[in-house]
Motif scaffolding. Structure first.
Motif, PDB file in Angstrom:
ATOM      1  N   ARG A  70     -10.928   2.720  -2.213  1.00 40.01           N
ATOM      2  CA  ARG A  70     -10.129   2.784  -0.994  1.00 40.01           C
ATOM      3  C   ARG A  70     -10.002   1.409  -0.337  1.00 40.01           C
ATOM      4  O   ARG A  70     -10.956   0.637  -0.308  1.00 40.01           O
ATOM      5  CB  ARG A  70     -10.716   3.803  -0.016  1.00 40.01           C
ATOM      6  N   GLY A  71      -8.817   1.135   0.144  1.00 39.86           N
ATOM      7  CA  GLY A  71      -8.539  -0.175   0.730  1.00 39.86           C
ATOM      8  C   GLY A  71      -8.254  -1.245  -0.313  1.00 39.86           C
ATOM      9  O   GLY A  71      -8.146  -2.429   0.007  1.00 39.86           O
ATOM     10  N   GLY A  72      -8.117  -0.807  -1.576  1.00 38.12           N
ATOM     11  CA  GLY A  72      -8.032  -1.753  -2.695  1.00 38.12           C
ATOM     12  C   GLY A  72      -6.772  -2.598  -2.775  1.00 38.12           C
ATOM     13  O   GLY A  72      -6.714  -3.549  -3.572  1.00 38.12           O
ATOM     14  N   SER A  73      -5.775  -2.320  -1.954  1.00 38.63           N
ATOM     15  CA  SER A  73      -4.572  -3.153  -1.992  1.00 38.63           C
ATOM     16  C   SER A  73      -4.865  -4.586  -1.541  1.00 38.63           C
ATOM     17  O   SER A  73      -4.217  -5.526  -2.005  1.00 38.63           O
ATOM     18  CB  SER A  73      -3.484  -2.575  -1.092  1.00 38.63           C
ATOM     19  N   GLU A 133       1.361   4.244  -4.147  1.00 36.15           N
ATOM     20  CA  GLU A 133       1.814   2.850  -4.148  1.00 36.15           C
ATOM     21  C   GLU A 133       3.091   2.701  -4.983  1.00 36.15           C
ATOM     22  O   GLU A 133       3.953   1.878  -4.666  1.00 36.15           O
ATOM     23  CB  GLU A 133       0.703   1.937  -4.699  1.00 36.15           C
ATOM     24  N   SER A 164       0.870  -1.193   0.000  1.00 32.72           N
ATOM     25  CA  SER A 164       0.000   0.000   0.000  1.00 32.72           C
ATOM     26  C   SER A 164       0.889   1.219   0.000  1.00 32.72           C
ATOM     27  O   SER A 164       2.096   1.117   0.178  1.00 32.72           O
ATOM     28  CB  SER A 164      -0.804   0.050   1.298  1.00 32.72           C
TER      29      SER A 164
END
Ligand code: ASP
Ligand code: MG
Length: 401
Positions: A149-152, A73, A40
């Motif tokens: 959001r939080g997509g990692s 990233e 991230s």
């Protein structure tokens, strides 16, 4: 051992932490291991980038925002690859584009269409640790997209699914607990949890894993391990895996808490369908994402419609109510500052009496509750936010959580 490991922003907050992660990878890596690391952005970088863009104007063009956020990233993977190489570990960083993450066109909420792992597999064959930028891809126009959001987490699980490997998610919490230990310090650590339970908990407030990533894990049967960064003792974390190995002895596995809820009740609406349809069209036009909806019909063709939305969206709605014909005609009652407590457990699908037990506990504690929703494996109740802690403690004690 082949593995995908994902490190969150807090694990990569500064150069010291990046070095520590690199040392950790160097320490467990053995000749012949296949290692893919998903990173991230460092610390709060993504929020900072959003804030910078907003300084230029509230309405940020989504294409450019994606181009901007993806740099977070990109920076993290490059630094991690440098740190690994400095320790003598062959490593290579890749952006979403380089690693073949092809997504839909939707900026800021793109979905992965396919992953071309050719280059990744080539690098792995050469014995390199592949460090992938999470959260990003490229659409068919060749533009940079982000996964939300939080997509990692989604990136990590998706690449694990594609390679057929396990996925380890390293974060700033030790594991998944029966509820938030900050609210109930006696919360128990869960050794294992099913995909369905994890999805339900994530979507109702437990912010440890992104819901979408669990969906993908379930679909492709990817075993997920969640643990604290740099901790090597796997007994300390939680495995998210298939249902079948579970003994469904406990109806409730955990309770998630979401603080962001307001409920509106519209009394005396015409019960003819048209008025209700108009109301929800209006809510849709205002981009209000309604959650719990209930309707009670009474007497002379009137009904009461209640629904919940986030506090933020409630602000927009309040403005709209002031100067809207349909809404101002009917009585709008608002209960702000609510919390949603969601009791989740696969055992609930077959157990009876869970709702009865929940209501009698809340009654015994004298805790008022409002909207209630259920799914096959969950019951959610809304309570006043200032009674949330009391309610969580009572429910955890009663259900042995
Ligand atoms: N950096 C992105 C975010 O903050 C993606 C992620 O961390 O998963 O949302
Ligand atoms: Mg996250």
């Amino acid at each position: 051992m082949n593995v995908v490991q994902k490190y969150g922003g807090t694990s990569l907050e500064n150069i010291e932490k990046i070095r520590a992660v690199a040392k950790h990878i160097a320490s467990f890596r053995k000749e012949g291991d296949g290692i893919v690391i998903v990173a991230s952005a460092m610390g709060k970088t993504t929020n900072e980038l959003v804030a910078m863009a907003k300084e230029l104007g509230e309405d940020v063009p989504k294409r450019e925002l994606d181009a901007l956020l993806a740099t977070g990233e990109q920076k993290a993977v490059a630094l991690l690859a440098i740190a690994l190489q400095n320790l003598g570990v062959p490593a290579v960083s890749m952006t979403g584009f380089q690693s073949g993450f092809i997504t839909t066109e939707h900026h800021s909420r793109a979905r992965i269409k396919e992953i071309n792992t050719e280059r990744t597999e080539q690098f792995l064959k050469e014995g390199k640790v592949v460090v992938l930028a999470g959260f990003q891809g490229i659409n068919e126009d060749g533009d940079i997209t982000t996964l939300g959001r939080g997509g990692s987490d989604t990136t990590a699980v998706a690449i694990a699914a594609q390679l057929g490997w396990d996925c380890e998610i390293y974060t700033d919490v030790d594991a998944i607990f029966t509820t938030d230990p900050k609210i109930y310090p006696d919360a128990k650590k869960l050794d294992r949890i099913t995909y369905d339970e994890m999805m339900e908990l994530s979507s109702t407030g437990a912010a440890v894993l992104e819901t979408r990533s669990v969906e993908i894990a379930k679909k492709y049967n990817v075993k997920i391990y969640i643990g604290k960064s740099l901790e090597t003792d796997k007994r300390k974390g939680t495995y998210v895996m298939n249902d079948s190995i579970f003994i469904e002895e406990m109806p409730v596995t955990g309770i998630s808490i979401s603080d962001d809820c307001s409920i509106y009740s519209l009394r005396g609406m015409e019960n003819d369908g048209v008025a209700i349809a108009k109301l929800f069209q209006l809510l849709a036009d205002l981009h209000i994402n309604v959650d719990m909806i209930s309707k009670q019909t009474y007497g002379d063709n009137k009904c009461t419609i209640s629904f919940s939305c986030t506090d933020e969206q409630a602000k927009d709605l309040d403005k709209a109510i002031e100067n809207h014909e349909i809404l101002s005609e009917i009585m709008v009652e608002k209960q702000p500052n609510l919390s949603i407590l969601s009791l989740v457990g696969v055992g609930m699908a077959t157990a009876t009496g869970v709702a009865g037990k929940v209501f009698s506990i809340l009654a015994k504690e004298g805790i008022m509750y409002y909207q209630i929703t259920t799914s096959e494996i969950s019951i959610s109740v809304t309570v006043n936010r200032d009674e949330k802690i009391k309610a969580v403690i009572a429910l955890c004690e009663a259900f042995g959580l």
